[in-house]
Design a protein around this motif. Sequence first.
Motif, PDB file in Angstrom:
ATOM      1  N   LEU A 196       0.828  -1.198   0.000  1.00  0.00           N
ATOM      2  CA  LEU A 196       0.000   0.000   0.000  1.00  0.00           C
ATOM      3  C   LEU A 196       0.865   1.252   0.000  1.00  0.00           C
ATOM      4  O   LEU A 196       2.032   1.215   0.419  1.00  0.00           O
ATOM      5  CB  LEU A 196      -0.915   0.008   1.228  1.00  0.00           C
ATOM      6  N   PRO A 197       0.316   2.390  -0.452  1.00  0.00           N
ATOM      7  CA  PRO A 197       1.066   3.649  -0.373  1.00  0.00           C
ATOM      8  C   PRO A 197       1.362   4.007   1.075  1.00  0.00           C
ATOM      9  O   PRO A 197       0.489   3.909   1.937  1.00  0.00           O
ATOM     10  CB  PRO A 197       0.116   4.670  -1.025  1.00  0.00           C
ATOM     11  N   GLN A 198       2.620   4.401   1.352  1.00  0.00           N
ATOM     12  CA  GLN A 198       3.038   4.606   2.730  1.00  0.00           C
ATOM     13  C   GLN A 198       3.355   6.047   3.126  1.00  0.00           C
ATOM     14  O   GLN A 198       3.663   6.285   4.288  1.00  0.00           O
ATOM     15  CB  GLN A 198       4.251   3.725   3.034  1.00  0.00           C
ATOM     16  N   PRO A 199       3.313   7.023   2.220  1.00  0.00           N
ATOM     17  CA  PRO A 199       3.554   8.407   2.682  1.00  0.00           C
ATOM     18  C   PRO A 199       2.497   8.842   3.685  1.00  0.00           C
ATOM     19  O   PRO A 199       1.360   8.348   3.681  1.00  0.00           O
ATOM     20  CB  PRO A 199       3.474   9.229   1.388  1.00  0.00           C
ATOM     21  N   LEU A 200       2.867   9.790   4.544  1.00  0.00           N
ATOM     22  CA  LEU A 200       1.906  10.342   5.488  1.00  0.00           C
ATOM     23  C   LEU A 200       0.852  11.142   4.737  1.00  0.00           C
ATOM     24  O   LEU A 200       1.105  11.695   3.669  1.00  0.00           O
ATOM     25  CB  LEU A 200       2.624  11.236   6.505  1.00  0.00           C
ATOM     26  N   THR A 201      -0.335  11.204   5.326  1.00  0.00           N
ATOM     27  CA  THR A 201      -1.415  11.968   4.725  1.00  0.00           C
ATOM     28  C   THR A 201      -1.058  13.452   4.724  1.00  0.00           C
ATOM     29  O   THR A 201      -0.639  13.980   5.762  1.00  0.00           O
ATOM     30  CB  THR A 201      -2.715  11.748   5.508  1.00  0.00           C
ATOM     31  N   PRO A 202      -1.174  14.138   3.591  1.00  0.00           N
ATOM     32  CA  PRO A 202      -0.833  15.571   3.553  1.00  0.00           C
ATOM     33  C   PRO A 202      -1.607  16.357   4.606  1.00  0.00           C
ATOM     34  O   PRO A 202      -2.761  16.045   4.918  1.00  0.00           O
ATOM     35  CB  PRO A 202      -1.241  15.991   2.135  1.00  0.00           C
ATOM     36  N   ASP A 203      -0.945  17.375   5.126  1.00  0.00           N
ATOM     37  CA  ASP A 203      -1.549  18.162   6.201  1.00  0.00           C
ATOM     38  C   ASP A 203      -2.794  18.886   5.700  1.00  0.00           C
ATOM     39  O   ASP A 203      -2.955  19.168   4.519  1.00  0.00           O
ATOM     40  CB  ASP A 203      -0.534  19.177   6.734  1.00  0.00           C
ATOM     41  N   SER A 204      -3.684  19.168   6.642  1.00  0.00           N
ATOM     42  CA  SER A 204      -4.921  19.876   6.341  1.00  0.00           C
ATOM     43  C   SER A 204      -5.134  20.918   7.428  1.00  0.00           C
ATOM     44  O   SER A 204      -4.706  20.755   8.559  1.00  0.00           O
ATOM     45  CB  SER A 204      -6.109  18.910   6.308  1.00  0.00           C
ATOM     46  N   PHE A 205      -5.807  21.994   7.078  1.00  0.00           N
ATOM     47  CA  PHE A 205      -6.044  23.051   8.072  1.00  0.00           C
ATOM     48  C   PHE A 205      -6.950  22.570   9.191  1.00  0.00           C
ATOM     49  O   PHE A 205      -7.053  23.217  10.230  1.00  0.00           O
ATOM     50  CB  PHE A 205      -6.659  24.276   7.389  1.00  0.00           C
ATOM     51  N   MET A 206      -7.623  21.418   9.001  1.00  0.00           N
ATOM     52  CA  MET A 206      -8.528  20.915  10.038  1.00  0.00           C
ATOM     53  C   MET A 206      -7.897  19.827  10.886  1.00  0.00           C
ATOM     54  O   MET A 206      -8.523  19.304  11.792  1.00  0.00           O
ATOM     55  CB  MET A 206      -9.812  20.367   9.401  1.00  0.00           C
ATOM     56  N   PHE A 207      -6.638  19.434  10.600  1.00  0.00           N
ATOM     57  CA  PHE A 207      -6.040  18.327  11.320  1.00  0.00           C
ATOM     58  C   PHE A 207      -5.737  18.649  12.781  1.00  0.00           C
ATOM     59  O   PHE A 207      -5.370  17.755  13.537  1.00  0.00           O
ATOM     60  CB  PHE A 207      -4.774  17.852  10.611  1.00  0.00           C
ATOM     61  N   ASP A 208      -5.827  19.907  13.155  1.00  0.00           N
ATOM     62  CA  ASP A 208      -5.617  20.260  14.563  1.00  0.00           C
ATOM     63  C   ASP A 208      -6.945  20.461  15.296  1.00  0.00           C
ATOM     64  O   ASP A 208      -6.955  20.922  16.446  1.00  0.00           O
ATOM     65  CB  ASP A 208      -4.761  21.522  14.675  1.00  0.00           C
ATOM     66  N   TYR A 209      -8.054  20.098  14.669  1.00  0.00           N
ATOM     67  CA  TYR A 209      -9.372  20.278  15.267  1.00  0.00           C
ATOM     68  C   TYR A 209      -9.678  19.090  16.172  1.00  0.00           C
ATOM     69  O   TYR A 209      -9.613  17.929  15.744  1.00  0.00           O
ATOM     70  CB  TYR A 209     -10.429  20.415  14.170  1.00  0.00           C
ATOM     71  N   LEU A 210     -10.023  19.341  17.424  1.00  0.00           N
ATOM     72  CA  LEU A 210     -10.146  18.288  18.432  1.00  0.00           C
ATOM     73  C   LEU A 210     -11.143  17.214  18.032  1.00  0.00           C
ATOM     74  O   LEU A 210     -10.860  16.012  18.137  1.00  0.00           O
ATOM     75  CB  LEU A 210     -10.540  18.898  19.778  1.00  0.00           C
ATOM     76  N   TRP A 211     -12.333  17.611  17.560  1.00  0.00           N
ATOM     77  CA  TRP A 211     -13.356  16.616  17.253  1.00  0.00           C
ATOM     78  C   TRP A 211     -12.952  15.726  16.083  1.00  0.00           C
ATOM     79  O   TRP A 211     -13.279  14.531  16.049  1.00  0.00           O
ATOM     80  CB  TRP A 211     -14.696  17.293  16.957  1.00  0.00           C
ATOM     81  N   MET A 212     -12.214  16.285  15.133  1.00  0.00           N
ATOM     82  CA  MET A 212     -11.716  15.474  14.021  1.00  0.00           C
ATOM     83  C   MET A 212     -10.670  14.484  14.512  1.00  0.00           C
ATOM     84  O   MET A 212     -10.680  13.302  14.117  1.00  0.00           O
ATOM     85  CB  MET A 212     -11.115  16.374  12.947  1.00  0.00           C
ATOM     86  N   ILE A 213      -9.754  14.939  15.368  1.00  0.00           N
ATOM     87  CA  ILE A 213      -8.736  14.044  15.926  1.00  0.00           C
ATOM     88  C   ILE A 213      -9.393  12.907  16.697  1.00  0.00           C
ATOM     89  O   ILE A 213      -9.026  11.736  16.545  1.00  0.00           O
ATOM     90  CB  ILE A 213      -7.772  14.841  16.829  1.00  0.00           C
ATOM     91  N   LEU A 214     -10.389  13.223  17.518  1.00  0.00           N
ATOM     92  CA  LEU A 214     -11.070  12.190  18.306  1.00  0.00           C
ATOM     93  C   LEU A 214     -11.817  11.209  17.398  1.00  0.00           C
ATOM     94  O   LEU A 214     -11.867  10.008  17.681  1.00  0.00           O
ATOM     95  CB  LEU A 214     -12.040  12.835  19.293  1.00  0.00           C
ATOM     96  N   PHE A 215     -12.391  11.720  16.310  1.00  0.00           N
ATOM     97  CA  PHE A 215     -13.102  10.848  15.379  1.00  0.00           C
ATOM     98  C   PHE A 215     -12.176   9.760  14.839  1.00  0.00           C
ATOM     99  O   PHE A 215     -12.481   8.568  14.892  1.00  0.00           O
ATOM    100  CB  PHE A 215     -13.681  11.678  14.236  1.00  0.00           C
ATOM    101  N   PHE A 216     -11.008  10.160  14.326  1.00  0.00           N
ATOM    102  CA  PHE A 216     -10.092   9.187  13.741  1.00  0.00           C
ATOM    103  C   PHE A 216      -9.390   8.346  14.808  1.00  0.00           C
ATOM    104  O   PHE A 216      -9.173   7.144  14.624  1.00  0.00           O
ATOM    105  CB  PHE A 216      -9.062   9.895  12.856  1.00  0.00           C
ATOM    106  N   GLN A 217      -9.018   8.973  15.929  1.00  0.00           N
ATOM    107  CA  GLN A 217      -8.320   8.228  16.977  1.00  0.00           C
ATOM    108  C   GLN A 217      -9.207   7.145  17.578  1.00  0.00           C
ATOM    109  O   GLN A 217      -8.761   6.014  17.805  1.00  0.00           O
ATOM    110  CB  GLN A 217      -7.838   9.185  18.071  1.00  0.00           C
ATOM    111  N   LEU A 218     -10.449   7.461  17.858  1.00  0.00           N
ATOM    112  CA  LEU A 218     -11.352   6.460  18.424  1.00  0.00           C
ATOM    113  C   LEU A 218     -11.634   5.340  17.427  1.00  0.00           C
ATOM    114  O   LEU A 218     -11.844   4.187  17.821  1.00  0.00           O
ATOM    115  CB  LEU A 218     -12.660   7.114  18.880  1.00  0.00           C
TER     116      LEU A 218
END
Length: 253
Positions: A112-134
């Motif tokens: 599979l492709p292994q580069p990190l996902t390009p940064d996004s202006f929303m990647f520091d948003y708490l609810w988005m982080i919790l969505f993916f982390q959970l």
Amino acid sequence: MSWLAHPDVLPWLAEAARLAFGAALAAGLLKRRHLARGLGRLAAAVAGLAVLAVCWQAQRPPLLGPYETTMQTVFLLGVLAAWAEGGRRPPSAVPLWCRGFCLALLAVLWFLPQPLTPDSFMFDYLWMILFFQLRLVAMALLLFAAACYLAGWRPETPGARRDLRRGRAFLLAGWCAFLGSEYCGATWSYYWLGDFWGWSAGFLESTLLFLAIAVPLHLPPAWRAERRVVIATGAGPGLVVVIVTLIHQVGLS
């Protein structure tokens, strides 16, 4: 630890994790339990370094993408496998299944492709982080539950009944983590778009996964009496959620 900031360290850590988990699995199959325990902990530590490298380079926790998803799931599952070996309980096949799952995920990552996902202006948003982390936590918990169910396949095996009880408990924990992920995603949508998620293909997929996790927790009495049905339905959700998540994230990468 500045070497973790070098981009080339990510594939090397993935390769080191493959070797360590493979060696731990081989030692476990050969009944070399102390060696398997040490190698398993080493493998989990290597995967933890990969997660730390992702955090260092991306300046955020792992969120999505094949490399980030795989390495954090493998790290959490490796830690759970090490925990399952603790205490004076009778030896169980749970760590073997866990490390087998880890090795399988790392083998798939090879293609599979292994580069990190390009940064996004929303990647520091708490609810988005919790969505993916959970979601990643749910994947690890459900795979651990699957390992517990599969380890309890033979009723004469010492600790088989304990493994099945533990599998149900972790299945419920994974179900809760998945529900928490969906709640955080809906809240993220509300504060971003001004409304909760509408009905869509993605929401339908999440609903079906949620219901699939719920099936083994709500079996009718006649089905619960059938050991094979209990094990098959208990082990299924972890495998299904991981496969669907990887397919979805490969499409986004």
